[in-house]
Write a protein that holds these residues in place. Structure first.
Motif, short mmCIF file in Angstrom:
data_model
loop_
_atom_site.label_atom_id
_atom_site.label_comp_id
_atom_site.label_asym_id
_atom_site.label_seq_id
_atom_site.Cartn_x
_atom_site.Cartn_y
_atom_site.Cartn_z
N VAL A 233 0.84 -1.20 0.00
CA VAL A 233 0.00 0.00 0.00
C VAL A 233 0.88 1.25 0.00
O VAL A 233 2.07 1.19 0.31
N GLU A 238 -3.81 3.18 0.99
CA GLU A 238 -4.53 2.67 -0.18
C GLU A 238 -3.62 1.77 -1.00
O GLU A 238 -2.40 1.94 -0.99
N ARG A 239 -4.23 0.85 -1.75
CA ARG A 239 -3.45 -0.05 -2.59
C ARG A 239 -2.54 0.74 -3.53
O ARG A 239 -2.94 1.78 -4.06
N ASP A 297 -1.11 -5.81 5.11
CA ASP A 297 -0.58 -5.01 4.00
C ASP A 297 0.44 -4.02 4.58
O ASP A 297 0.37 -3.66 5.76
N THR A 299 3.77 -0.84 3.56
CA THR A 299 4.39 0.08 2.60
C THR A 299 5.82 -0.37 2.30
O THR A 299 6.39 -1.20 3.00
#
Ligand SMILES: [Zn+2]
Length: 305
Positions: A233, A238-239, A297, A299
């Motif tokens: 993400v 967000e994706r 998820d 970064t």
């Protein structure tokens, strides 16, 4: 264990770090078992797929140090096999025409239908009267083909996300523009490539019940192992997308990061190495532990961060 693995990109743009990290994990899972690793080009969307992107995607994977066996399989060259599968299902009474517009599907899907998940197709066109069907056929609007799954419930075990289950709706086998559906193509190709373990992003977790059900309906061998992996993400949670900065290998390179560093950053983000380390693909393979892959998820820092 010697389960053939695969990576199946769509050649509609450059791969971003999320795609590349999934490819890395798929490669590690296959190669750490000493299994073959195959490439499949999911180019059924003829409007958006480009040979140029296919070439660049494969170049990027090679630049990271990933390798694969056999020439890549292209879905656009497999249409006859998809049609054969549809005919087989049709022979068993499992195919019907769907005349719904996108809006009709959206409206029908937003209404509650027993146990079906939100967004599932509720089988509207299965219940048309003869007169309604004749009227739609006469309108000249081409029909999509759907499979009659009758809300079957399918469970499976995922290596990363554990026990999962879902209801299978009457999903599309062939769209009304004659493009074959994602689930049909994947199931036919996974069987054709003798795939034993599917590794892909967790955004596809909900596709697995459909694919398991369809493989069974077609009498194809079941996938032995599923491993969905977390997504990358951006800083906003967000994706990952273009707006998140340097998200492709090319962009990372232009920002001063070589592919080995990008590989290390991707590996560190799923705890396959420590931040700041620069392991080679072979070193990552040596120490790979699939049970260490996190479910959350996360970064990947920008170059120079
Ligand atoms: Zn319909």
């Amino acid at each position: 264990m010697n389960r053939t693995g695969r990576y199946a990109p769509s050649p509609t743009g450059d791969l971003h770090l999320g795609n590349l990290r999934t490819a890395l994990l798929a490669w590690l899972l296959a190669r750490s078992q000493g299994a073959p690793f195959l490439m499949r080009i999911e180019d059924l969307d003829r409007d958006r797929s480009r040979d140029e992107y296919e070439r660049r995607q494969l170049d990027d994977l090679r630049a990271l140090g990933l390798d694969w066996d056999e020439a890549p399989l292209r879905q656009s060259e497999r249409i006859a096999d998809y049609e054969d599968a549809i005919e087989q299902l049709r022979g068993r009474g499992l195919v019907y025409e769907c005349f719904c517009t996108r809006r009709e599907i959206r409206e029908a899907a937003s209404a509650p239908h027993g146990d079906l998940p939100e967004g599932a197709y509720p089988g509207t066109c299965l219940r048309l009267t003869a007169a309604e069907r004749a009227e739609r056929e006469a309108s000249g609007r081409p029909a999509a083909l759907r499979v009659r799954a009758a809300g079957s419930r399918v469970g499976f075990s995922d290596r990363i996300y554990g026990a999962r289950q879902g209801l299978v709706d009457d999903f599309v086998l062939r769209r009304n523009d004659s493009t074959h559906g994602y689930n049909l193509a994947v199931v036919v190709d996974d069987a054709s490539q003798a795939i034993g373990e599917v590794v892909r992003g967790r955004d596809l977790l909900s596709s697995s019940p459909r694919q398991i059900w369809l493989a069974g309906a077609l009498g194809l061998p079941a996938i032995e192992s599923w491993a969905h992996v977390p997504l990358v993400v951006g800083g906003d949670g967000e994706r990952l997308a273009k707006r998140h900065g340097a998200v492709t290998l090319r962009q990372r390179r232009e920002a001063g990061e070589d592919p080995r560093e990008t590989l290390a950053n991707m590996a560190a983000s799923v705890r396959l190495c420590e931040p700041g380390e620069r392991p080679s693909p072979a070193e990552l393979l040596d120490r790979f532990d699939p049970t260490a892959v996190p479910t959350g998820d996360g970064t990947i820092p920008e170059p120079g961060e």
